[in-house]
Design an enzyme around this catalytic site. Structure first.
Site, mmCIF file in Angstrom:
data_model
loop_
_atom_site.group_PDB
_atom_site.id
_atom_site.type_symbol
_atom_site.label_atom_id
_atom_site.label_comp_id
_atom_site.label_asym_id
_atom_site.label_seq_id
_atom_site.Cartn_x
_atom_site.Cartn_y
_atom_site.Cartn_z
ATOM 1 N N SER A 125 0.572 -1.036 0.462
ATOM 2 C CA SER A 125 0.131 0.040 0.026
ATOM 3 C C SER A 125 1.262 1.278 -0.214
ATOM 4 C CB SER A 125 -1.164 0.087 1.646
ATOM 5 O OG SER A 125 -1.565 1.225 1.422
ATOM 6 N N TYR B 165 -1.531 -0.179 10.829
ATOM 7 C CA TYR B 165 -1.649 -1.076 8.981
ATOM 8 C C TYR B 165 -0.393 -0.567 8.584
ATOM 9 C CZ TYR B 165 -3.793 -1.116 4.623
ATOM 10 O OH TYR B 165 -3.701 -1.457 2.903
HETATM 11 P P1 NAP Z 1 -10.807 -5.759 0.787
HETATM 12 O O1 NAP Z 1 -12.563 -5.225 -0.326
HETATM 13 O O2 NAP Z 1 -11.681 -5.401 1.809
HETATM 14 O O3 NAP Z 1 -11.895 -7.848 0.159
HETATM 15 C C1 NAP Z 1 -10.581 -8.244 1.349
HETATM 16 C C2 NAP Z 1 -10.186 -9.652 0.216
HETATM 17 O O4 NAP Z 1 -9.615 -10.664 1.553
HETATM 18 C C3 NAP Z 1 -11.926 -10.233 0.985
HETATM 19 O O5 NAP Z 1 -11.447 -11.960 -0.234
HETATM 20 C C4 NAP Z 1 -11.681 -11.238 1.413
HETATM 21 O O6 NAP Z 1 -12.219 -12.569 2.050
HETATM 22 C C5 NAP Z 1 -9.935 -11.880 1.807
HETATM 23 N N1 NAP Z 1 -9.715 -12.022 3.570
HETATM 24 C C6 NAP Z 1 -9.503 -11.307 4.555
HETATM 25 N N2 NAP Z 1 -8.840 -11.510 4.952
HETATM 26 C C7 NAP Z 1 -8.229 -12.849 5.314
HETATM 27 C C8 NAP Z 1 -7.784 -14.055 6.000
HETATM 28 N N3 NAP Z 1 -7.338 -13.834 6.612
HETATM 29 N N4 NAP Z 1 -7.570 -14.851 4.549
HETATM 30 C C9 NAP Z 1 -7.807 -14.934 3.418
HETATM 31 N N5 NAP Z 1 -8.209 -14.062 2.729
HETATM 32 C C10 NAP Z 1 -8.974 -12.777 3.373
HETATM 33 O O7 NAP Z 1 -9.786 -5.686 0.012
HETATM 34 P P2 NAP Z 1 -9.564 -5.053 -1.081
HETATM 35 O O8 NAP Z 1 -9.696 -3.087 -1.033
HETATM 36 O O9 NAP Z 1 -9.851 -5.228 -2.107
HETATM 37 O O10 NAP Z 1 -7.442 -5.108 -0.710
HETATM 38 C C11 NAP Z 1 -6.671 -5.814 -1.700
HETATM 39 C C12 NAP Z 1 -5.143 -5.412 -0.912
HETATM 40 O O11 NAP Z 1 -4.729 -4.847 -1.324
HETATM 41 C C13 NAP Z 1 -5.411 -6.221 0.955
HETATM 42 O O12 NAP Z 1 -4.021 -6.304 0.799
HETATM 43 C C14 NAP Z 1 -5.367 -4.130 1.399
HETATM 44 O O13 NAP Z 1 -4.967 -3.922 1.969
HETATM 45 C C15 NAP Z 1 -4.541 -3.837 -0.134
HETATM 46 N N6 NAP Z 1 -4.506 -2.633 -0.407
HETATM 47 C C16 NAP Z 1 -6.321 -1.986 -0.826
HETATM 48 C C17 NAP Z 1 -6.556 -0.432 -0.868
HETATM 49 C C18 NAP Z 1 -7.858 -0.070 -0.933
HETATM 50 O O14 NAP Z 1 -8.230 1.198 -1.228
HETATM 51 N N7 NAP Z 1 -8.841 -0.426 -1.281
HETATM 52 C C19 NAP Z 1 -5.136 0.436 -1.015
HETATM 53 C C20 NAP Z 1 -3.888 0.104 -0.855
HETATM 54 C C21 NAP Z 1 -3.849 -1.475 -0.317
HETATM 55 P P3 NAP Z 1 -13.886 -12.344 2.611
HETATM 56 O O15 NAP Z 1 -14.606 -11.649 1.841
HETATM 57 O O16 NAP Z 1 -13.871 -14.198 2.625
HETATM 58 O O17 NAP Z 1 -13.291 -12.152 4.501
#
Ligand code: NAP
Length: 249
Positions: free
Chosen positions: A146, A160
């Site tokens: 991130s 985080y």
């Molecule tokens: P999201 O929409 O909240 O989706 C999270 C995904 O991770 C879901 O498929 C969830 O499965 C799964 N998950 C959560 N905890 C888990 C665990 N302990 N074991 C296995 N799977 C798990 O997240 P996102 O925004 O797409 O983010 C994806 C990645 O990008 C993350 O690493 C996040 O830190 C990073 N990121 C996101 C942003 C942003 O603005 N969105 C910015 C920078 C970095 P379930 O639905 O089954 O719980």
């Protein structure tokens, strides 16, 4: 280019950035294993969608923080046949926005368990299968960090941000350790992307737009493009890179 039965395993592949990556991987010809933690119906619906497009797709429930569950997930993928060509360590969590004084050790442990230990566990299992030193055919790993790793997220979630700093360091180190065994490791640092993750922190993602030079949130598909490029042969000389996809932020 993907070969026959080349799998990409995407942790947290059921929603958000992971789901967009799964769709993009399938579109370029990979078979896709979708890991998730809770939401089986979401993972199942996505797998059905990918199968309808002609690819193989698996769903694997596993908490990436749990070593036994991660090992079982990779064993299940072995049983499906074919080669593990790529791993995307995308599963990640945030916690409610808070200042240091209001945080608990339990919160820190869960963040580090999922975001850092989960990435380590999956890298270890994948490297054992991909390593040319162990009879594998090489592969690619993309770790999702991130931009918070650089900004530090003061007053919101420094913990985080610290987990993502660890992911960056791990990515650089593993890249140098594993390239001799045919495994390319790289990272992507998204900016503020329009997914459900923000509801867990209680932050209004739209409120961040003013601080983003491009003046909008990113779309999950825009992160998926970078991930799929890093997974593929087009990135054959790219090793240990951290690609910022953040609208200039
Ligand atoms: P999201 O929409 O909240 O989706 C999270 C995904 O991770 C879901 O498929 C969830 O499965 C799964 N998950 C959560 N905890 C888990 C665990 N302990 N074991 C296995 N799977 C798990 O997240 P996102 O925004 O797409 O983010 C994806 C990645 O990008 C993350 O690493 C996040 O830190 C990073 N990121 C996101 C942003 C942003 O603005 N969105 C910015 C920078 C970095 P379930 O639905 O089954 O719980």
């Amino acid at each position: 280019m993907p070969g026959m039965s080349d799998w990409i395993l995407i942790t947290g592949g059921s929603r958000g950035i992971g789901a967009a990556t799964a769709r993009r991987c399938a579109a370029v010809g990979w078979d896709v294993a979708i890991n998730y933690a809770q939401d089986g119906p979401a993972a199942g619906a996505l797998a059905a969608e990918l199968r309808a497009s002609g690819r193989r797709a698996l769903t694997c429930r596993a908490d990436v923080a749990d070593a036994a569950q991660v090992a079982a997930m990779f064993t299940a993928l072995d049983a499906a046949g074919g080669r593990l060509a790529g791993l995307v360590n995308n599963a990640g969590i945030v916690a409610p926005a808070a200042r240091l004084d209001a945080m608990t050790p339990e919160r820190w442990r869960r963040l580090f368990d999922v975001n850092v230990i989960g990435t380590l566990l999956c890298c270890q299992q994948a490297a054992r299968r991909m390593s040319t030193a162990r009879g594998g055919a090489g592969g690619a790993i993309v770790n999702i960090s991130s931009r918070a790793a650089e900004f530090g997220s003061a007053g919101i979630y420094v913990d985080y941000a610290a987990t993502k700093g660890a992911v960056d360091t791990l990515t650089r180190g593993l890249a140098r350790e594993l390239i001799a065994e045919g495994i390319r490791v790289n990272g992507v640092r998204p900016g503020v992307i329009d997914t459900d993750i923000h509801s867990a922190s209680g932050m209004d993602a739209a409120g961040a737009v003013a601080g983003i030079p491009i003046q909008r949130l990113g779309r999950p598909e825009e992160i998926a493009e970078a991930i799929v490029w890093l997974l593929g042969d087009a990135a054959s000389y790219t090793v240990g890179a951290m690609l910022d996809v953040a609208g200039g932020r």
